[in-house]
Each structure stands twice: as structure tokens, then as C-alpha cells.
Design a protein around this motif. Sequence first.
Motif, PDB file in Angstrom:
ATOM      1  N   ASP A   1      46.936  43.555  27.832  1.00 11.60           N
ATOM      2  CA  ASP A   1      47.534  44.892  27.714  1.00 11.60           C
ATOM      3  C   ASP A   1      48.775  44.848  26.834  1.00 11.60           C
ATOM      4  OD1 ASP A   1      45.619  46.041  29.346  1.00 11.60           O
ATOM      5  OD2 ASP A   1      46.879  46.070  31.148  1.00 11.60           O
ATOM      6  N   LYS A   2      49.631  43.859  27.075  1.00 14.12           N
ATOM      7  CA  LYS A   2      50.868  43.738  26.310  1.00 14.12           C
ATOM      8  C   LYS A   2      50.578  43.491  24.830  1.00 14.12           C
ATOM      9  CE  LYS A   2      54.383  41.501  28.025  1.00 14.12           C
ATOM     10  NZ  LYS A   2      55.293  40.419  28.518  1.00 14.12           N
TER      11      LYS A   2
ATOM     12  N   GLU B   1      39.624  39.824  24.823  1.00 11.95           N
ATOM     13  CA  GLU B   1      40.158  40.830  25.739  1.00 11.95           C
ATOM     14  C   GLU B   1      41.002  41.871  24.997  1.00 11.95           C
ATOM     15  OE1 GLU B   1      39.878  41.779  28.871  1.00 11.95           O
ATOM     16  OE2 GLU B   1      38.239  40.358  29.166  1.00 11.95           O
TER      17      GLU B   1
ATOM     18  N   TYR C   1      40.913  33.620  34.762  1.00 14.40           N
ATOM     19  CA  TYR C   1      40.194  34.738  34.145  1.00 14.40           C
ATOM     20  C   TYR C   1      38.712  34.415  33.980  1.00 14.40           C
ATOM     21  CZ  TYR C   1      38.404  37.025  29.900  1.00 14.40           C
ATOM     22  OH  TYR C   1      37.618  37.649  28.969  1.00 14.40           O
TER      23      TYR C   1
ATOM     24  N   ARG D   1      40.270  46.089  24.525  1.00 10.21           N
ATOM     25  CA  ARG D   1      41.240  47.161  24.744  1.00 10.21           C
ATOM     26  C   ARG D   1      41.423  48.046  23.511  1.00 10.21           C
ATOM     27  NH1 ARG D   1      41.655  43.572  28.377  1.00 10.21           N
ATOM     28  NH2 ARG D   1      42.805  43.868  30.323  1.00 10.21           N
TER      29      ARG D   1
ATOM     30  N   GLU E   1      52.915  34.304  30.594  1.00 10.72           N
ATOM     31  CA  GLU E   1      51.944  35.183  31.241  1.00 10.72           C
ATOM     32  C   GLU E   1      50.814  34.347  31.832  1.00 10.72           C
ATOM     33  OE1 GLU E   1      52.053  38.409  31.619  1.00 10.72           O
ATOM     34  OE2 GLU E   1      53.615  39.070  30.231  1.00 10.72           O
TER      35      GLU E   1
ATOM     36  N   ALA F   1      44.738  40.206  32.231  1.00  9.85           N
ATOM     37  CA  ALA F   1      44.796  41.650  32.034  1.00  9.85           C
ATOM     38  C   ALA F   1      46.185  42.089  31.588  1.00  9.85           C
ATOM     39  CB  ALA F   1      44.384  42.378  33.312  1.00  9.85           C
ATOM     40  N   GLU F   2      47.209  41.499  32.181  1.00  5.42           N
ATOM     41  CA  GLU F   2      48.578  41.877  31.827  1.00  5.42           C
ATOM     42  C   GLU F   2      48.929  41.418  30.419  1.00  5.42           C
ATOM     43  OE1 GLU F   2      51.122  40.372  34.891  1.00  5.42           O
ATOM     44  OE2 GLU F   2      50.160  41.568  36.473  1.00  5.42           O
ATOM     45  N   LEU F   3      48.544  40.188  30.066  1.00  2.36           N
ATOM     46  CA  LEU F   3      48.824  39.698  28.720  1.00  2.36           C
ATOM     47  C   LEU F   3      48.069  40.504  27.673  1.00  2.36           C
ATOM     48  CD1 LEU F   3      50.058  37.659  26.748  1.00  2.36           C
ATOM     49  CD2 LEU F   3      48.068  36.189  27.164  1.00  2.36           C
TER      50      LEU F   3
ATOM     51  N   VAL G   1      48.316  36.118  33.911  1.00  2.00           N
ATOM     52  CA  VAL G   1      47.274  37.083  34.289  1.00  2.00           C
ATOM     53  C   VAL G   1      46.722  37.695  33.006  1.00  2.00           C
ATOM     54  CG1 VAL G   1      46.733  39.178  35.575  1.00  2.00           C
ATOM     55  CG2 VAL G   1      48.402  37.544  36.490  1.00  2.00           C
TER      56      VAL G   1
END
Length: 232
Positions: free
Chosen positions: A53-54, A82, A157, A86, A45, A49-51, A47
Motif C-alpha cells: 500500500d505504501k 503486489e 505473505y 494495487r 516493514e 499488505a502495508e508495504l 506485513v
Amino acid sequence: MLYAFPHAGAGVATVRQLCVELSDSFDTFAVRLPGRESRLGEPVETVMAELADKLAGELLDHAQGRPVVLYGHCAGSSIAYEVARRLGPATVRALAVSSHPAPGSVRREPTWALPRPDFLRQVVTDGYLPSQLLANEELLDIVEPALRADYELVEAYELELYESGAAEPVAVPTVAVYGRDDHTVAPDRIEAWSALTTGPFRVVPLPGSHDLPTSHPADLAAVLRGTLAPVA
């Protein structure tokens, strides 16, 4: 429950001893990122935000409603932060970080796309790789992809946060730890984590240099154990 995020390019072995030291106070789990060890077949990963979120989804499934503490070392600190954003204070009871400046507090030129010799010299300077491994081309072929991905992940980031000033505080108690002999991060950049929490905040210096989870796991565990209230 406590989840530990390792530094850039690393696997769970780098935080395993810390997890062992904390096992008398927490149910501890090392977080394995995509693209290494048993997740080697998954794409890395790059990005944040994508990591995040996962990982937030995976931790929610794993914790099954139990409150958690998140700990990150070096680049893993940004990932832990991060994920904490979330999950929020309903799930995260505390955040602990070590050996890394607060996201958005410092501007650093990206290094992840440099040629191999220049990139790996930077990795050694940052404390992620012993200099004696630079001569082992076979090993470097294995570790370099994850290292580059993590550098891209964190550098892109943190540069975006620095330029936008968009870092948001989390409403959880936070402790930031650093080694007194660590040349890779200034103490005021550790203090800058105070702007990223609206909860109680504490900075703790320890003996040693950058790699606290492996060089001083007992000292680091004592700080986390004494500062963060254990949660079921």
C-alpha cells in the motif's frame, strides 16, 4: 518509466547496473525500501499488505500519471507483483520478475526467526549473502535487521497465499526470468507465474545463477528491453 525492486535485505546498488543498462529504453528508478540506506531511520516493514500500500502510493506520486513497468528480483518479485495488483493495468503496463517462485506456488517453512547462525546460513543458501561475510560480525549487525524483516515479510505473505490459494492474477503482460544454473528455484515454479497474469506471459532462461541483476545485467536488460514495450 521502470521501477526496480531489489532482493531481500538489499539496497538500490544491487539493481543500479540493470537500471543503467535499461536507461536507453526507459526512465529507470531503483526502489529503496524502508529501513535501509537513506531510509534507515524508518521502521522496516514486515506485513506485505502495508508495504505494498505504501509503495503503491509513493510510485503513483512519483510517476505523476505516466504508465510504468515494475521489475522485481527474487523476493522483490513478490513486492512488485503486489504493487502491480494495487496500481492495476491503467497504470502498470508490464510486470517483470526474476529468480523467484510465483507467490503461493510453493510452501516453505519460515526461517526469519531462526537464531543468527542458522538464519544466516539459510540466507547464504538462498543466494542473498556471500558466505565470506559470515565472519564479519560488524557488517552482519548492520544488514541482519533488514534481512530478517524482508524474510518475515515474504515468508509470511507467501505461506498465507499457499495455504489460502488466494493469489489473484493481474491483467498486465508478464515476463519471468531465471538463471539456468540457479539452484534456489525450480523452473516449474517460474512457470507458475503464468497463473498470476491474464495478459501475455513469457518465461526466459538466461546463462548464470541466481543473482542476475548484478552478474548478468546486460543479458537481463536485453530480455526486458525486447519483451516489454518501452513506455513514456
